[in-house]
Enzyme design. Structure first.
Site, short mmCIF file in Angstrom:
data_model
loop_
_atom_site.label_atom_id
_atom_site.label_comp_id
_atom_site.label_asym_id
_atom_site.label_seq_id
_atom_site.Cartn_x
_atom_site.Cartn_y
_atom_site.Cartn_z
N GLU A 1 -3.29 7.38 -4.54
CA GLU A 1 -3.70 6.83 -5.83
C GLU A 1 -5.20 7.03 -6.09
O GLU A 1 -5.99 7.00 -5.14
CB GLU A 1 -3.32 5.33 -5.93
CG GLU A 1 -4.04 4.40 -5.00
CD GLU A 1 -3.51 2.96 -5.12
OE1 GLU A 1 -2.31 2.73 -4.92
OE2 GLU A 1 -4.32 2.08 -5.41
N HIS B 1 -1.43 -0.18 -9.72
CA HIS B 1 -2.02 -1.12 -8.76
C HIS B 1 -2.51 -2.39 -9.46
O HIS B 1 -3.70 -2.70 -9.48
CB HIS B 1 -3.18 -0.44 -8.00
CG HIS B 1 -3.49 -1.09 -6.69
ND1 HIS B 1 -3.90 -0.40 -5.57
CD2 HIS B 1 -3.48 -2.40 -6.31
CE1 HIS B 1 -4.11 -1.24 -4.57
NE2 HIS B 1 -3.85 -2.46 -5.00
N ARG C 1 0.84 -1.18 0.00
CA ARG C 1 0.00 0.00 0.00
C ARG C 1 0.89 1.24 0.00
O ARG C 1 1.95 1.26 0.63
CB ARG C 1 -0.90 0.04 1.25
CG ARG C 1 -2.10 -0.90 1.20
CD ARG C 1 -3.12 -0.52 0.12
NE ARG C 1 -4.26 -1.40 0.08
CZ ARG C 1 -4.39 -2.50 -0.68
NH1 ARG C 1 -3.39 -2.83 -1.49
NH2 ARG C 1 -5.49 -3.22 -0.65
#
Ligand code: DGY
Length: 324
Positions: A272, A290, A243
C-alpha cells in the site's frame, strides 16, 4: 540560551490536526510536514540529525539506515497501534524509546472491521458500483445474493483488544465465535466474548466469516496463503483490517477468481498504497484505503496520545504506551 532552544526538537512526518499542532507547539520546537507528502527514507534519515523526537505514522519506515545519523533521537512515537514499520531492536539498541497508540482505536477499528465484513458478505460495494454504472433496470429475486452474517460462525485470527471487540459485536448478530491466537485467553474473557478457542486449522475450515486482526511480524508474513485459503469454505468471506503482508495476495486473487472463496474485504495491502491489480479487477472484493481507525474522534485521540507519549519520553519519564 533562550527558552525555545532548550526545548526538545521534534520532527512530525505527516500532517496532523490543528489541535495537535497547538499541543506540539507548547512543548516542542517542531518541524511539521503539513503538506502530508510522505518523506522518503533517505530524506527522513537526514532530517533526523539533531532531532530529539520523531512523531511518525505507519507509512514511515524507521530502520537502521534511517537511524544512522539520528544520534540525538530519544523517542519514536507512532500514531498507530501497529509498529511493524519500526525496527524495534535497532531503536532499543540505541536507547530510543518507542511508543504507540493502543486502546483509543479499539472500538472504532472493530466497527470498521464489522462494516467491511458485512460489505463483503452482502456485496454492498459491488452492487453500489453496478448501480452507479447505470445497470439497474429491475428488482430480481436472485440479484447480488450474498451470504448471511447472522447466525453464522465468525472466525477471528488474533484475539487482542480489537479481536475481542469484534467478538462482542457478534452477539448482536447471534453468531458463533471461534478464535485462534498465539496464546489462549483466560476463561473469563472467553466467556465475556462468547468465543471458543480452536486450532488454527479449524479456524480456517469452520469460519463462515474470517477476520484478521493479528499484529504483523516477519514471522507471520503471508500467514494466509494457498493452504489456508484452500481450507476455507467456498461460501466464506475473508476480511483483513490488520496488515497487508499477512495475506499472500496472489493466492487470494487465485481463490477469488476460482470461486473458492465468496468474497473478501480488504483495508490493508502488502504494497500500500499500491494495490495488486488482480484484486482491483475483482468486483467481489470490498477495498478501502486503510481506514480502520479513521473516525475524527479516534484519529484526534490517537494524535493526542502519540504527543503525550513523546512529551513523557523526552521529559525522561515513563510514557503511557512504551513498546517493548
Ligand atoms: C494502526 O493504528 O496500526 C492503524 O493500522 C493505522 O496505521
Amino acid at each position: 540560551m533562550n527558552a525555545s532552544s532548550s526545548r526538545p526538537r521534534i520532527l512530525v512526518t505527516r500532517a496532523v490536526f490543528p489541535e495537535h499542532l497547538e499541543r506540539i507547539a507548547t512543548h516542542f520546537d517542531a518541524e511539521a510536514n503539513q503538506s502530508d507528502v510522505p518523506i522518503a527514507a533517505e530524506d527522513l534519515a537526514s532530517r533526523l540529525e539533531g532531532v530529539d523526537g520523531l512523531l511518525c505514522a505507519s507509512g514511515d519506515r524507521v530502520d537502521t539506515s534511517v537511524l544512522a545519523d539520528a544520534t540525538k533521537l530519544r523517542g519514536v512515537s507512532t500514531i498507530s497501534v501497529g509498529t511493524n514499520h519500526i525496527d524495534l531492536a535497532a531503536c532499543h539498541a540505541r536507547g530510543i524509546v518507542v511508543t504507540n497508540t493502543p486502546d483509543v482505536l479499539t472500538e472504532t477499528t472493530a466497527d470498521f472491521g464489522w462494516a467491511l465484513m458485512m460489505a463483503a458478505a452482502r456485496r454492498v460495494t459491488e452492487s453500489e458500483h453496478w448501480l452507479r454504472a447505470g445497470h439497474w433496470k429491475r428488482w430480481s429475486l436472485d440479484q447480488f445474493l450474498g451470504v448471511d452474517v447472522h447466525h453464522a460462525t465468525l472466525g477471528i485470527l488474533g484475539m487482542g483488544r480489537i479481536g475481542q471487540a469484534l467478538a462482542r459485536r457478534a452477539s448482536g448478530f447471534s453468531m458463533k465465535v471461534i478464535y485462534n491466537n498465539r496464546s489462549r485467553l483466560p476463561e473469563a474473557i472467553e466467556e465475556e466474548c462468547h468465543a471458543r478457542y480452536v486450532a488454527r486449522e479449524e479456524l480456517f475450515t469452520q469460519a463462515d466469516h474470517l477476520i484478521l486482526v493479528l499484529p504483523y511480524t516477519r514471522d507471520n508474513h503471508h500467514t494466509v496463503s494457498v493452504a489456508e485459503l484452500a481450507r476455507m469454505k467456498p461460501t466464506a468471506t475473508l476480511t483483513n483490517i490488520a496488515r497487508g503482508g499477512l495475506i499472500d495476495e496472489e493466492a487470494l486473487a487465485d481463490a477469488l477468481e476460482g470461486g473458492r472463496l465468496a468474497a473478501a474485504g480488504l483495508d490493508v495491502y502488502e504494497g500500500e498504497p499500491t494495490i495488486n491489480p488482480r484484486l482491483l479487477k475483482l468486483a467481489h472484493v470490498a477495498l478501502t484505503p486503510h481506514l480502520g481507525s479513521a473516525s475524527r474522534d479516534t484519529r484526534m485521540a490517537m494524535g493526542m496520545l502519540a504527543i503525550d507519549n513523546l512529551i513523557e519520553t523526552l521529559a525522561g519519564h515513563e510514557p503511557p504506551n512504551r513498546v517493548t
